[in-house]
Design a protein around this motif. Structure first.
Motif, PDB file in Angstrom:
ATOM      1  N   GLN A  90     -27.653  14.222   7.554  1.00  0.00           N
ATOM      2  CA  GLN A  90     -26.472  15.521   7.510  1.00  0.00           C
ATOM      3  C   GLN A  90     -25.968  15.840   6.704  1.00  0.00           C
ATOM      4  OE1 GLN A  90     -25.959  17.278  11.667  1.00  0.00           O
ATOM      5  NE2 GLN A  90     -25.161  19.016  10.761  1.00  0.00           N
ATOM      6  N   LEU A  91     -25.870  17.265   6.081  1.00  0.00           N
ATOM      7  CA  LEU A  91     -24.014  17.621   4.996  1.00  0.00           C
ATOM      8  C   LEU A  91     -24.225  18.280   5.228  1.00  0.00           C
ATOM      9  CD1 LEU A  91     -25.954  16.383   1.553  1.00  0.00           C
ATOM     10  CD2 LEU A  91     -24.199  15.241   2.906  1.00  0.00           C
ATOM     11  N   TYR A  92     -22.399  18.081   5.530  1.00  0.00           N
ATOM     12  CA  TYR A  92     -21.680  19.230   6.454  1.00  0.00           C
ATOM     13  C   TYR A  92     -20.987  20.049   5.279  1.00  0.00           C
ATOM     14  CZ  TYR A  92     -21.903  17.901  10.784  1.00  0.00           C
ATOM     15  OH  TYR A  92     -22.459  16.823  11.830  1.00  0.00           O
ATOM     16  N   SER A  93     -21.025  19.322   3.984  1.00  0.00           N
ATOM     17  CA  SER A  93     -21.335  20.509   2.476  1.00  0.00           C
ATOM     18  C   SER A  93     -21.221  20.013   1.494  1.00  0.00           C
ATOM     19  CB  SER A  93     -19.054  19.759   2.491  1.00  0.00           C
ATOM     20  OG  SER A  93     -19.335  18.130   2.550  1.00  0.00           O
ATOM     21  N   ALA A 133     -21.134   7.070  10.487  1.00  0.00           N
ATOM     22  CA  ALA A 133     -21.218   6.419  12.100  1.00  0.00           C
ATOM     23  C   ALA A 133     -19.558   7.375  12.699  1.00  0.00           C
ATOM     24  CB  ALA A 133     -20.409   5.139  11.663  1.00  0.00           C
ATOM     25  N   MET A 134     -19.179   8.770  12.352  1.00  0.00           N
ATOM     26  CA  MET A 134     -18.578   9.441  13.022  1.00  0.00           C
ATOM     27  C   MET A 134     -18.960  10.303  13.905  1.00  0.00           C
ATOM     28  SD  MET A 134     -15.925  11.984  10.385  1.00  0.00           S
ATOM     29  CE  MET A 134     -15.594  10.317   9.330  1.00  0.00           C
ATOM     30  N   ALA A 168     -10.115  11.125  10.570  1.00  0.00           N
ATOM     31  CA  ALA A 168     -10.779  11.438  11.540  1.00  0.00           C
ATOM     32  C   ALA A 168     -10.420  10.449  13.289  1.00  0.00           C
ATOM     33  CB  ALA A 168     -12.198  10.834  11.411  1.00  0.00           C
ATOM     34  N   LYS A 169      -9.390  10.038  12.985  1.00  0.00           N
ATOM     35  CA  LYS A 169      -9.167   9.355  14.825  1.00  0.00           C
ATOM     36  C   LYS A 169      -8.189  10.824  15.509  1.00  0.00           C
ATOM     37  CE  LYS A 169      -8.607   5.163  13.663  1.00  0.00           C
ATOM     38  NZ  LYS A 169      -7.323   3.714  13.338  1.00  0.00           N
ATOM     39  N   TYR A 170      -7.614  12.407  14.320  1.00  0.00           N
ATOM     40  CA  TYR A 170      -7.108  12.357  14.859  1.00  0.00           C
ATOM     41  C   TYR A 170      -7.925  13.689  14.736  1.00  0.00           C
ATOM     42  CZ  TYR A 170      -2.937   9.206  15.360  1.00  0.00           C
ATOM     43  OH  TYR A 170      -3.456   8.183  16.210  1.00  0.00           O
ATOM     44  N   SER A 196     -18.740  12.209   0.786  1.00  0.00           N
ATOM     45  CA  SER A 196     -18.450  13.831   2.316  1.00  0.00           C
ATOM     46  C   SER A 196     -19.948  12.847   2.884  1.00  0.00           C
ATOM     47  CB  SER A 196     -19.002  14.582   1.434  1.00  0.00           C
ATOM     48  OG  SER A 196     -20.171  14.518   0.859  1.00  0.00           O
ATOM     49  N   ARG A 197     -20.903  12.218   2.536  1.00  0.00           N
ATOM     50  CA  ARG A 197     -21.419  11.560   3.390  1.00  0.00           C
ATOM     51  C   ARG A 197     -21.540  10.850   4.449  1.00  0.00           C
ATOM     52  NH1 ARG A 197     -27.209   8.645   2.513  1.00  0.00           N
ATOM     53  NH2 ARG A 197     -27.827   8.093   4.488  1.00  0.00           N
ATOM     54  N   THR A 198     -20.243   9.197   4.164  1.00  0.00           N
ATOM     55  CA  THR A 198     -19.712   8.693   4.639  1.00  0.00           C
ATOM     56  C   THR A 198     -18.756   9.133   5.589  1.00  0.00           C
ATOM     57  OG1 THR A 198     -19.847   7.518   2.846  1.00  0.00           O
ATOM     58  CG2 THR A 198     -18.897   6.313   4.791  1.00  0.00           C
TER      59      THR A 198
END
Length: 658
Positions: free
Chosen positions: A94-97, A304-305, A442-444, A460-462
């Motif tokens: 999946q891509l968000y952008s 892996a996010m 990402a942590k925040y 942007s995929r990773t």
């Protein structure tokens, strides 16, 4: 020529003249549809070479492969190549952008282990899909030595070549020399393209050419195109480009310049063995195949996010037209109201907000915006000593400790994202800095937009929280320089085929009114098309609240309903720098957006027959003079005609019946 043909378990050495047709059918690695073929061999100088054909016609002539590390090299000393079995690769992500939200990638893969004269080994993995070829190197451990005392090794040089037929043409962007430009902020991938040039024409910059690099293969009657880029750049890697010179159309991988580093840290890739390089990515096919390809993210590392906090959107933004003086509380409150009125998701508060607004007032703006369903982004200066920029907040992101403290504060304030500016280039330590920022953000639960930056190369995929990146001569340059305004149309018509081909791009488009001290050269319909034509996970619209009041209600309605992401995209018509027409779908709504990159008027005929069965309401907006708009009736067919002025554009919106 000494040849080794490789496929499956076939590995033999012959003395013969190498031709791609001789091996394509039986011994080359081919795409699932069998239209693209790759063959490997060892030449008379003991160097590994590869060659690519499309529909049995050569698109890359014999081109060198190889790698030099700090303690070993693989160039003119290759003694054998051992192939693996061919395996199938099938991935869904999946891509968000991106230009589509759900992506399926299929390819045939084969590994080739090269052994040099010291019995050291280099593995090359090739993947061939229906839209191109990708390969990467992996220097293997020498089990006799490396297991006893593993030690870091570094890349010294890469010998990859791309040898194009000499009649081919190129569309390329020079990369600026490091430490040049305003406040020593180059390189930031913000140059105009050299368009339709011979493939042996050198770059105007000794630093070389940026990715993606676009080529039309063969003579004028051929319709095969190629785009070269890279993907899968990890924190241990430097990013690459093409070298400045390409004698007889042979391009070489180039390295970043010495200054493109996090101060005092490494320039080139390094790791313990096995050391793996990024993918070299070559999209191949018709211009439509290139334009619709997702290879630049297909080869990036999967995410892996936890993505539950990721929400693409449209943003209001004061700095685009009003510049530094607008970064004050009262104006930012107006732009929050503007975002709410336009049904947009975000407002960006730009540079020096820490001095002109401060944390306490920022909290008030965040809370005010939240009450209107608007999220706040804030700007940061990435830089330490590598440039002389003064804008703040500065130097707060340089260490893991201070960066996480800053991101924790923003999260507690309710800020949704950070725009981070003024990076130093493509060195390994700078690429590691990008990765560190994205991981910590990402942590925040912070979204990210990089400016003054490198090409994202599939990041942007990773890291799906990377919604966009600049790396383009965007709208701000139009507000500064008349030359950029003069070239806006042709430059914009280049971008879907190059910079915005695989990665989200923060051009910051669209104004319908005057730009101070600049003569605009595009129509308002052209400007209306840009946020549909350009793909970005966050689209910053530069038009001001006052300016938006000057447009007709039907135009404002389109701007209020701009999709935040795309589920599907299709190339409709175009030619780099001259014309770009794309159809994009968000949910059940289709948009067709097009721009004329030339100053001459033209009538275009589009095949929109695939939209005939969609039904629903059809709305077309075209120009009425330079600054006016009009709605226009249109019949969707295989021969839909649209008349365009010079530097003009249009949109068609097809919405389901309520």
């Amino acid at each position: 020529m000494r040849k080794v043909i490789l496929s499956g378990m076939l590995c033999c050495a012959l003395t013969a003249t190498f031709t791609i047709d001789a091996v394509a059918a039986n011994s080359a690695l081919v795409s699932p549809d069998r239209r693209i073929s790759v063959a490997l061999f060892i030449d008379a100088h003991d160097q590994a070479q590869y060659q690519i054909s499309h529909d049995r016609q050569p698109v890359l002539l014999a081109s060198g492969l190889g790698l030099a590390l700090s303690d070993r090299q693989f160039l003119n000393n290759i003694r054998s190549i051992k192939p693996s079995d061919i395996t199938e690769i099938n991935e869904h992500y999946q891509l968000y952008s991106g230009k589509q939200s759900q992506v399926d990638y299929s390819a045939n893969q084969q590994q080739f282990v090269l052994t040099n004269d010291k019995m050291q080994q280099l593995e090359i993995t090739f993947r061939v899909s229906n839209d191109g070829v990708a390969f990467r190197y992996r220097a293997l451990e020498d089990k006799r030595i490396d297991k006893q005392s593993p030690k870091p090794v570094s890349v010294v040089e890469e010998y990859t070549r791309f040898n194009l037929p000499q009649q081919s043409r190129a569309w390329l962007q020079p990369i600026a020399e490091a430490q040049t430009g305003w406040e020593h902020t180059n390189p930031s991938y913000e140059e105009h393209y050299q368009m339709d040039i011979p493939v042996d024409q050198p770059s105007t910059s000794p630093a070389g050419w940026v990715f993606p690099a676009l080529f039309k293969i063969g003579n004028k009657t051929d319709n095969t195109w190629m785009a070269i880029t890279e993907a899968g750049v990890t924190a241990n890697d430097h990013a690459s480009r093409l070298q400045a010179r390409s004698p007889k159309g042979e391009y070489a991988i180039g390295l970043p310049m010495a200054a493109e580093v996090f101060t005092g840290k490494a320039l080139l890739s390094h790791d313990t063995l096995p050391l793996q390089t990024p993918w070299r990515v070559i999209a191949i096919g018709s211009l439509a195949t290139i334009a619709d390809s997702t290879l630049g993210t297909d080869l990036a590392e999967p995410s892996a996010m936890d993505t539950r906090f990721i929400k693409p959107g449209i943003a209001s933004w004061s700095w685009g037209l009003l510049k530094d003086d607008a970064t004050v509380y009262s104006v930012q409150q107006q732009f929050i109201d503007h975002a709410a009125d336009m049904h947009w998701q975000y407002t960006l508060i730009d540079a020096d907000w820490d001095q002109k607004i401060g944390d306490d007032k920022l909290k008030q703006l965040v809370d005010y915006a939240a009450g209107k369903n608007v999220g706040i982004w804030v700007w940061y200066n990435s830089s330490g000593a590598w440039n002389t920029t003064k804008y703040s907040p500065k130097s707060r992101l340089l260490t893991a400790e201070t960066r996480q403290q800053e991101f924790a504060k923003l999260h507690n304030l309710g800020v949704k994202g950070v725009k981070i500016d003024f990076f130093a280039g493509d060195g390994q330590s700078m690429m590691a800095y990008y990765h560190d920022i994205l991981n910590d953000a990402a942590k925040y639960e912070l979204l990210v937009n990089f400016h003054g930056t490198t090409l994202p190369r599939g990041l942007s995929r990773t890291y799906p929280n990377l919604l966009s990146a600049e790396a383009v001569k965007g709208f701000e340059m139009i507000t500064f320089f008349q030359e950029a305004a003069d070239k806006e149309a042709s430059h914009s018509a280049m971008l879907p085929f190059t910079r915005n081909l695989f990665d989200p791009m923060d051009f910051t488009p669209t104004t319908f009114n005057d730009i101070p001290n600049i003569k605009r050269k595009t129509t308002n319909a052209f400007e209306l098309a840009l946020p549909i034509l350009f793909v970005s996970g966050i689209q910053h619209i530069v038009e001001t609240p006052a300016g938006m009041k000057t447009v007709p209600t039907f135009v404002k309605s389109v701007m209020q309903q701009l999709p935040t992401h795309w589920d599907e995209s299709r190339f409709i018509a175009g030619y780099p720098s001259k014309l770009a027409v794309f159809a994009r779908r968000a949910g059940d709504t289709w948009f067709v957006a097009g721009i004329n990159g030339e100053a001459e008027a033209k009538t275009i005929t589009l095949d929109l027959s695939f939209l005939q069965t969609m039904g629903g309401n059809i709305e077309m907006i075209v120009s009425d003079g330079e600054r006016g708009f009009q709605t226009h009736k249109v019949v969707l067919s295989a021969k839909t005609e649209i008349k365009l002025q010079g530097n003009d554009g249009f949109i068609i919106r097809i919405t389901p019946k309520s």
